[in-house]
Scaffold this motif. Structure first.
Motif, mmCIF file in Angstrom:
data_model
loop_
_atom_site.group_PDB
_atom_site.id
_atom_site.type_symbol
_atom_site.label_atom_id
_atom_site.label_comp_id
_atom_site.label_asym_id
_atom_site.label_seq_id
_atom_site.Cartn_x
_atom_site.Cartn_y
_atom_site.Cartn_z
ATOM 1 N N SER A 100 0.807 -1.220 0.000
ATOM 2 C CA SER A 100 0.000 0.000 0.000
ATOM 3 C C SER A 100 0.838 1.266 0.000
ATOM 4 O O SER A 100 2.034 1.247 0.290
ATOM 5 C CB SER A 100 -0.932 0.002 1.219
ATOM 6 O OG SER A 100 -0.174 0.041 2.419
ATOM 7 N N TRP A 101 0.158 2.349 -0.327
ATOM 8 C CA TRP A 101 0.699 3.697 -0.275
ATOM 9 C C TRP A 101 -0.241 4.513 0.601
ATOM 10 O O TRP A 101 -1.454 4.325 0.560
ATOM 11 C CB TRP A 101 0.735 4.335 -1.669
ATOM 12 C CG TRP A 101 1.595 3.613 -2.647
ATOM 13 C CD1 TRP A 101 2.883 3.907 -2.982
ATOM 14 C CD2 TRP A 101 1.230 2.488 -3.449
ATOM 15 N NE1 TRP A 101 3.333 3.020 -3.928
ATOM 16 C CE2 TRP A 101 2.335 2.132 -4.235
ATOM 17 C CE3 TRP A 101 0.059 1.724 -3.570
ATOM 18 C CZ2 TRP A 101 2.335 1.080 -5.123
ATOM 19 C CZ3 TRP A 101 0.046 0.650 -4.456
ATOM 20 C CH2 TRP A 101 1.174 0.345 -5.223
ATOM 21 N N GLU A 102 0.317 5.435 1.373
ATOM 22 C CA GLU A 102 -0.509 6.301 2.212
ATOM 23 C C GLU A 102 -0.054 7.736 2.041
ATOM 24 O O GLU A 102 1.135 8.023 1.968
ATOM 25 C CB GLU A 102 -0.404 5.903 3.685
ATOM 26 C CG GLU A 102 -1.078 4.587 3.988
ATOM 27 C CD GLU A 102 -1.134 4.293 5.469
ATOM 28 O OE1 GLU A 102 -1.653 5.130 6.231
ATOM 29 O OE2 GLU A 102 -0.654 3.209 5.849
ATOM 30 N N ASP A 103 -1.041 8.647 2.001
ATOM 31 C CA ASP A 103 -0.765 10.071 1.893
ATOM 32 C C ASP A 103 -1.973 10.825 2.438
ATOM 33 O O ASP A 103 -3.107 10.555 2.028
ATOM 34 C CB ASP A 103 -0.508 10.451 0.428
ATOM 35 C CG ASP A 103 0.032 11.862 0.269
ATOM 36 O OD1 ASP A 103 0.634 12.384 1.220
ATOM 37 O OD2 ASP A 103 -0.156 12.433 -0.813
ATOM 38 N N GLU A 114 -5.055 8.921 3.405
ATOM 39 C CA GLU A 114 -5.623 8.063 2.356
ATOM 40 C C GLU A 114 -4.695 6.869 2.156
ATOM 41 O O GLU A 114 -3.488 7.028 2.025
ATOM 42 C CB GLU A 114 -5.756 8.841 1.051
ATOM 43 C CG GLU A 114 -6.220 8.031 -0.122
ATOM 44 C CD GLU A 114 -7.734 7.865 -0.174
ATOM 45 O OE1 GLU A 114 -8.197 6.844 -0.700
ATOM 46 O OE2 GLU A 114 -8.430 8.764 0.323
ATOM 47 N N LYS A 115 -5.256 5.673 2.142
ATOM 48 C CA LYS A 115 -4.479 4.464 1.899
ATOM 49 C C LYS A 115 -5.051 3.748 0.688
ATOM 50 O O LYS A 115 -6.256 3.533 0.588
ATOM 51 C CB LYS A 115 -4.547 3.537 3.114
ATOM 52 C CG LYS A 115 -3.778 2.245 2.939
ATOM 53 C CD LYS A 115 -3.849 1.400 4.201
ATOM 54 C CE LYS A 115 -3.112 0.091 4.013
ATOM 55 N NZ LYS A 115 -3.135 -0.718 5.240
ATOM 56 N N THR A 151 -4.244 0.266 -1.730
ATOM 57 C CA THR A 151 -3.453 -0.957 -1.871
ATOM 58 C C THR A 151 -3.309 -1.292 -3.355
ATOM 59 O O THR A 151 -4.101 -0.846 -4.189
ATOM 60 C CB THR A 151 -4.102 -2.153 -1.154
ATOM 61 O OG1 THR A 151 -5.318 -2.498 -1.819
ATOM 62 C CG2 THR A 151 -4.349 -1.855 0.321
#
Length: 132
Positions: free
Chosen positions: A20-23, A26-27, A29
């Motif tokens: 996953s990426w988170e920013d 907001e996550k 996958t």
């Protein structure tokens, strides 16, 4: 402790779809992206994808130190790439497969997340777009 070290794989439930990426809270996958893209793939020229990604602004380089993982990469699975402005800007899944295909001059399929498509979810555009 020894039992855990010998049998650790039994206790891990995470798979590739959980990457996953988170920013900004907001996550996303890779599973979310894969579900959105479905089964549609295209044939790509691996060296063209690599060259465009390497030229894109602020994106990580392709793997250079994990030759064993590159050698073991299974080219039967498509990679997932993000495209913006008609250029590939990021490999979201499959860096090792892409590098193996380049090294061995072999064909490869890809699922393409087109960030310019009006139907692409806004959270994907925000997370993976070159301009933030």
């Amino acid at each position: 402790m020894k039992l855990l070290l010998e049998n650790w794989r039994k206790f891990i439930t995470e798979d590739w779809r959980d990457t996953s990426w988170e920013d900004d809270g907001e996550k996303i996958t890779i599973g979310d992206v894969d579900d959105y893209l479905g089964d549609k793939t295209i044939d790509i020229v691996p060296s063209d994808v690599r060259d465009q990604v390497l030229k894109s602004r602020g994106k990580p380089r392709l793997p250079t130190t994990s030759q064993d993982r590159i050698d073991k990469a299974d080219l039967s699975f498509p990679i997932i790439v993000a495209m913006e402005g008609g250029k590939y800007i990021s490999v979201l899944d499959g860096n090792h497969r892409l590098q193996r295909a380049v090294d061995e001059n072999k064909p490869l399929e890809a699922k393409v997340l087109d960030l310019d498509d009006i139907n692409t979810p806004e959270n994907f555009k925000k997370m993976f777009g070159g301009v933030r």
